[in-house]
Design an enzyme around this catalytic site. Sequence first.
Site, PDB file in Angstrom:
ATOM      1  N   ASP A 365       0.836  -1.202   0.000  1.00 31.43           N
ATOM      2  CA  ASP A 365       0.000   0.000   0.000  1.00 31.43           C
ATOM      3  C   ASP A 365       0.873   1.256   0.000  1.00 31.43           C
ATOM      4  OD1 ASP A 365      -2.329   1.872   0.937  1.00 31.43           O
ATOM      5  OD2 ASP A 365      -3.294  -0.055   0.578  1.00 31.43           O
ATOM      6  N   ARG A 442      -6.349  16.022   2.995  1.00 32.85           N
ATOM      7  CA  ARG A 442      -5.286  15.096   3.387  1.00 32.85           C
ATOM      8  C   ARG A 442      -3.917  15.643   2.940  1.00 32.85           C
ATOM      9  NH1 ARG A 442      -4.030   8.783   2.024  1.00 32.85           N
ATOM     10  NH2 ARG A 442      -3.432   8.231   4.115  1.00 32.85           N
ATOM     11  N   ASP A 477      -6.066   4.673  -5.876  1.00 36.22           N
ATOM     12  CA  ASP A 477      -6.770   5.440  -4.838  1.00 36.22           C
ATOM     13  C   ASP A 477      -7.053   6.863  -5.301  1.00 36.22           C
ATOM     14  OD1 ASP A 477      -7.864   5.925  -2.347  1.00 36.22           O
ATOM     15  OD2 ASP A 477      -6.157   5.086  -1.258  1.00 36.22           O
ATOM     16  N   MET A 478      -7.900   7.580  -4.574  1.00 40.92           N
ATOM     17  CA  MET A 478      -8.241   8.978  -4.893  1.00 40.92           C
ATOM     18  C   MET A 478      -8.786   9.557  -3.599  1.00 40.92           C
ATOM     19  SD  MET A 478     -10.895  11.189  -5.781  1.00 40.92           S
ATOM     20  CE  MET A 478     -11.245  12.450  -6.945  1.00 40.92           C
ATOM     21  N   CYS A 525     -10.369   2.682  -5.494  1.00 46.01           N
ATOM     22  CA  CYS A 525     -10.489   3.038  -4.086  1.00 46.01           C
ATOM     23  C   CYS A 525     -10.557   4.552  -4.043  1.00 46.01           C
ATOM     24  CB  CYS A 525      -9.260   2.533  -3.339  1.00 46.01           C
ATOM     25  SG  CYS A 525      -9.168   3.043  -1.617  1.00 46.01           S
ATOM     26  N   ASP A 547     -13.087   2.334   4.030  1.00 43.54           N
ATOM     27  CA  ASP A 547     -11.936   2.294   4.937  1.00 43.54           C
ATOM     28  C   ASP A 547     -12.336   1.751   6.301  1.00 43.54           C
ATOM     29  OD1 ASP A 547      -9.966   3.112   3.281  1.00 43.54           O
ATOM     30  OD2 ASP A 547      -9.930   5.199   3.941  1.00 43.54           O
TER      31      ASP A 547
HETATM   32  C1  GLA Z   1      -6.919   5.512   1.557  1.00 44.69           C
HETATM   33  C2  GLA Z   1      -7.354   4.095   1.279  1.00 44.69           C
HETATM   34  C3  GLA Z   1      -6.683   3.155   2.236  1.00 44.69           C
HETATM   35  C4  GLA Z   1      -5.194   3.289   2.117  1.00 44.69           C
HETATM   36  C5  GLA Z   1      -4.780   4.730   2.308  1.00 44.69           C
HETATM   37  C6  GLA Z   1      -3.328   4.923   1.992  1.00 44.69           C
HETATM   38  O1  GLA Z   1      -7.416   5.968   2.751  1.00 44.69           O
HETATM   39  O2  GLA Z   1      -8.737   3.990   1.328  1.00 44.69           O
HETATM   40  O3  GLA Z   1      -7.084   1.824   2.006  1.00 44.69           O
HETATM   41  O4  GLA Z   1      -4.782   2.822   0.860  1.00 44.69           O
HETATM   42  O5  GLA Z   1      -5.525   5.610   1.502  1.00 44.69           O
HETATM   43  O6  GLA Z   1      -2.929   6.218   2.159  1.00 44.69           O
END
Ligand code: GLA
Length: 732
Positions: A365, A442, A477-478, A525, A547
């Site tokens: 990740d 973020r 992801d986003m 995601c 999450d």
């Molecule tokens: C998001 C995703 C998580 C993880 C974090 C990493 O929150 O939903 O699963 O990958 O980013 O920063």
Amino acid sequence: MDIIWHSKTKQYHLYNDEISYIMAVSPLGDLSGIYFGKRIHDKEDMSYTLNRFSLPNESVDPDTESYSMELNLQEYPTFGVTDFGTQAFEVEQKNGSRLSAFVYKDHKIFKGKKGLTGLPATYAGEDEAMTLEVYLEDELTKMSLTLSYTIFDKYPVIARHAVFTNNGATDTKLTRALSACIDLPDQDYEWMQFSGAWARERIPEVKKISVGSVSIESRRGASSANQNPFVIIKRPGTDEFKGEALAMSFVYSGNFLAQAECSNYGRLRLLMGINPNTFTWLLKKGESFETPEVVIARTDSGLNDLSRTYHELYNNNLVRGKWRNTPRPILINNWEATYMNFDEERILNIATKAKEAGVELFVLDDGWFGDRDDDFSGLGDWVENPKKLPQGMAGLARKVNAIGMKFGFWIEPEMVNPDSNLYRRHPEWLLATPGRKGSLGRHQCVLDFSRQEVVDYIYDMLKKVMENAPISYIKWDMNRALTEVFSTGLPAEEQGMVYHKYVMGVYSLYERLINDFPDILFESCSSGGNRFDAGMLYYAPQAWCSDNTDAIDRICIQYGTSYGYPISSIGSHVSAVPNLQTGRSASIATRANVAYFGTFGYELDLNHISDEEFEEVKEQVKFMKEHRELIQFGTFYRLRSPFEKDQAAWIVVSKDKKKAIFGFYCLKSNVNQIPGFIKLAGLKEDSVYTLRGEEYYGDELMNMGFKLGRLSTTDLVIGQDFVSYVEVIEAK
Ligand code: GLA
């Protein structure tokens, strides 16, 4: 399935075994609706259904003096004339007028279905669907409009979208271009939406509709966790197993609007499309604009049946490539185990233990790239951090492969931290409004994906990492909403195009990477389930659902998600306890019993659980390997709603009804109760099934129900918070 054109009466009838969709060229020359519902006989002339009279205070067409749009059903209503309802589109012309009068010119009926340009859409072979394209023109402006309707053979589904082409002499502006409108002749429905926020996504909410409108929308740049672009309208008595319902699902991942509007004359209008609040589109001479697709489904047999249609359609006719109808690998993801604090040794430790349990894929990740030890820096710099990956991604991937597992990693291509090399080099590559303060989310900014060179740059960087290493999976992801949306790459009159161009940029990057790496499994995601929509499933067949990995909350989230999306698309993992989001502790059995009903994986360090738990994990992985095809692609039924009781239950049944997996969950124990029954579904009435060695008839389990309390001595009689069972039911 067929599409009939009655040329004398100018009426269309699209039908299959289950539904009829009938419309006509109206007395004004545009398209009016006649009927959408259960299949009925074809008739040459249904024009008697039109209301051709005028009520007091009505405005009517001067030529007919008897036809008001407001009193009739419209297929794609226009603005500023006799309709007065919410319009499906609006074209702002050079002289400031916003009136259009599209009239029928021609049509084409053909087998199969065309793709959309640069947009996700359902697809179909020649024997699977038929398409009607109706060509209309505004004779004054020479703008043309194509309304596209696809009917599927096997599904009670109509897919719709619209295309505008400017054949006029001047540039013009679309200020609204929704994808579909359905007008229905009565209003006795309830509206069901799927709402929430981060970590509590897609919770169903039902409200009565009456004169006026109800709507949901996203203005966040992504479809959002707050409102999902999937809505149902249902008759008041409709439940999971009976009753009429209709749904609209938007195959799109950006800002949207979904609306139900009840007129004062009994008409109900449903609308869905790109959110007009954040959209204008400059249509230069000769250019076209194509709206995304809306998938409309209906049922007379309750919400489970409606969901089944979407599950099957999306599994068979939306998801593409290698992973279409392919059981998904069981993965382990290091996010909750390490966050960004890892090195290669730690990762290999986690992977080695996971391999011992039978896990098939390791997912690295966030935190592997740039200068990224926390979320303040590094996004945008897609090169490996040598401190964490001394031999690069390729080195780690090969080591994980050597352990006997596939390997994949996390990316967040649309974003950049102010503290990054990319930002320092290209501060103009952000979505940012000149002279205005930019918000952070973020600690990051959004890259301007409406600009081709930005997408190209990110593509090149990612491609380099991906092609140098043996990669099987990507988590895309986003993690923030779009704000202060403005592109320095576009002139003033094109700023209203940025939100949509951004989404098109995301789709184009996906498409290029999928073309280059057709075997890679993409999981989308967006801070969990912020972009869980049908558009994404065209590129990424599964999506990290939330999450929130707490098993008890996940029952609700996955239950809500199942209304519009297949189980194969629901990313679900077992994580550590106490849960990092809620502090709750459920047994490892219950955590798996929830996660099975999705793609399944682990999100913890298996070195840190007890030996007994590890033995359980091994069994869980074995169980999922054996049953994942059935769970992910079988027929899924919701049986008991966690939103109504302190219990939840669901079942998934094989196509031949010989095997089923039943999940039962106690969210909260209730003292001093006798265990009741739970009625199962989808089985064959006459078959004899075994469940934990006991025999039951199908009709017994479905009508009398399964007697709770039979499964263990300390079970639901006393009950215990978070107790759950997943049982295999097999026909003898
Ligand atoms: C998001 C995703 C998580 C993880 C974090 C990493 O929150 O939903 O699963 O990958 O980013 O920063």
